[in-house]
Design an enzyme around this catalytic site. Structure first.
Site: not given
Ligand SMILES: Nc1ncnc2c1ncn2[C@@H]1O[C@H](COP(=O)(O)OP(=O)(O)OP(=O)(O)O)[C@@H](O)[C@H]1O
Ligand SMILES: Cc1ncc(CO)c(N)n1
Length: 515
Positions: A184, A221, A223-226
């Site tokens: 990412k 942004t 919590g974008t990864g979750c």
């Protein structure tokens, strides 16, 4: 490429998230459940850690007794068939060990691991003593989704300084674990946000499948990864195709980021808008198919068309012409070439709309198409007045313009109304989609320097045009409802061909002006 190991694809896959909590709802389990639902899955959740956190940071972490974690896991797997599991924050060694034991007993067909170590706020979410156990867990998963710092920690290397280095690290992690790595680019300071699926063991059609979209200017942004990893688990369980899943998820995430500022949650890095499509659709403003239509067991014909061109759409957003237009760095000669070709295109497009109006079976469709043809001629004239007035001489249609118009004229000449409508639709729909995105990016820019294309971008996203796009989509769905199977196949073909021409049209300035 469809992953044949995943035989049981489900229309509404049952997805379990094992993760920590975020009481402000933007990250962890709360984000996972929203993300799973927004992407068409049924979400379930086992809490690995209770986290007192908000958009500004983590205050404290409470880890329930391990025996209770086991009870939660068993309560789900004793009862429910789990199609995919997404694993997030695991906090410490004994939690990792318990989840690994559970996986060895009841492994669902698809396992996605987000190796959560640090929150967006910079707070640690994994005990450093547990890092090796997390590395070992990767051996048991299908997809691992580390951000740039996590990728470095997993390899015991320095963080990648650029995208090329991040990809190399992704390959090394895939080599040593066998898992597919979703590298990412959110943490790299680049103007675009690239992501790539990397698998060096032949589990993808190519060892690297990359999708890059423009960076949205927002601080929201959290919590974008979750959200990304649980969306990947959901869409993969629905489609079985990793590349398709990444394309679909990135597209959704991009809009969730673009609409994040509307939520006004918290004073730090706020959450993304997981349900932007659902909300926009119920307000009647979105030309994009709503989640409900896209995931229902009888999807609308237009949502099938839209899915058919998913990759083409992503390729459009990745074109230098579009990214440079958004950032204002586009060469003037490229822009002029595009506008002159657009004016030429619109002249003939208007006459093909008029042809469709002749063929239309209802008075309202005839009115709409004739009205659209008239508007199209207005836009063409306006282009000449405001942008092309200073051009020394009228330009000739380039090869892409000619090819696109030949495709539309042929559909008009063939005289099948349904197929002609499908051929005409991408000009509405893709243009509205690109317009919305460019306009949103333009409005959220923070640079104060003058943008050379400001006047043009300001008028690019237009509510009337969005409403016309919705109407064109509705007309297409209407005719598809009574079309034969062969006609529907021809409509899909005509729509996808026009979509490719839209892509080539935006790329033509670079290909031709510089040739
Ligand atoms: N400003 C942005 N614009 C567009 N996409 C973004 C932006 N920021 C992050 N992304 C995308 O969001 C996803 C998450 O990426 P990132 O590298 O930030 O992960 P992360 O650090 O695990 O996320 P988190 O913020 O939850 O900790 C990726 O698909 C990335 O490309
Ligand atoms: C519970 C939890 N998981 C993951 C993250 C990373 O965003 C977070 N902040 N909180």
């Amino acid at each position: 490429m469809i992953d044949r190991t995943l035989l049981a694809l489900r229309q509404i896959p049952r997805i379990l998230s094992i993760a920590g909590t975020d009481p402000t709802g933007g990250a962890g389990i709360q984000a996972d459940l929203k993300s799973i639902a927004a992407n068409g899955g049924y979400g379930m959740a086992v809490v690995s850690a209770l986290v007192a956190q908000n958009t500004r940071g983590v205050r404290s972490v409470h880890i329930p007794p391990i025996a209770f974690l086991r009870e939660q896991l068993n309560a789900v797997s004793d009862d429910v068939t789990i199609d995919a599991v997404k694993i997030g924050m695991l906090a410490q060694l004994d939690v990792i060990t318990e989840v690994r034991d559970w996986l060895s007993r009841c492994r669902p067909p698809l396992v996605v691991l987000d190796p959560v170590m640090v929150a967006t706020s910079g707070d640690r979410l994994l005990d450093p003593a547990a890092e090796q156990a997390l590395r070992d867990l990767i051996l048991q998963v299908d997809l691992v989704t580390p951000n740039v710092p996590e990728l470095a920690i997993l390899l015991g290397e320095r963080p990648a300084a650029n995208w090329a280095e991040a990809l190399e690290q992704g390959k090394r992690l895939s080599d040593s674990t066998g898992a597919t790595v979703l590298v990412k680019g959110g943490h790299l300071n680049e103007t675009s946000c690239p992501d790539a699926l990397v698998n060096t063991n032949g589990r993808l059609a190519q060892s690297v499948v990359e999708v890059a979209l423009p960076r949205i200017r927002t601080t929201n942004t959290h919590g974008t990864g979750c959200s990304l990893s649980s969306a990947m688990a959901t869409v993969q369980a629905r489609t079985g195709d990793w590349a398709q899943s990444l394309a679909e998820v990135k597209d959704w995430l991009q809009d969730a980021l673009a609409h994040a500022d509307e939520l006004g949650v918290g004073q730090g890095n706020g959450p993304i808008h997981h349900f932007h499509r659902l909300f926009a659709d119920s307000a009647g403003t979105s030309p994009i198919p709503a989640g409900s239509a896209a995931f229902s067991s009888t999807p609308t014909f237009s949502s099938t068309l839209w899915r058919d061109v998913e990759l083409t759409r992503l390729q459009i957003f990745d074109l230098p012409f579009i990214t440079d237009l958004g950032s204002g760095t586009l060469a003037e000669e490229d822009f002029s070439y595009y506008l002159a070709q657009d004016a030429l295109y619109l002249g003939t497009y208007a006459s093909v709309l008029a042809r469709a109006s002749e063929l239309a079976p209802t008075a309202s469709a005839q009115c709409f198409l004739a009205d659209s043809a008239a508007r199209c001629r207005d836009v063409e004239l306006e282009l000449h007045r405001s942008w092309l007035g200073q051009q020394p001489e009228p330009s000739e249609a380039g090869p892409v313009t000619t090819g696109y118009l030949e495709h539309l004229l042929a559909a008009g000449a063939a005289g099948n109304y349904a197929v002609l409508l499908a051929a005409l639709l991408p000009c509405f729909w893709l243009y509205a989609n690109v317009g919305d995105r460019l306009h949103a990016a333009y409005l959220s820019r923070t640079e104060t320097a003058a943008h050379p294309y400001a006047a043009w971008l300001e008028t690019y996203s237009d509510e009337e045009f969005a409403a016309a796009t919705k109407q064109a989509i509705a007309l297409t769905d209407d005719v598809a409802a009574t079309a034969s199977n062969a006609e529907r196949a021809a409509m899909r073909q005509a729509f996808a061909t026009s979509a490719r021409f839209e892509l080539d049209f935006f790329d033509a300035p670079r290909q031709l002006v510089r040739a």
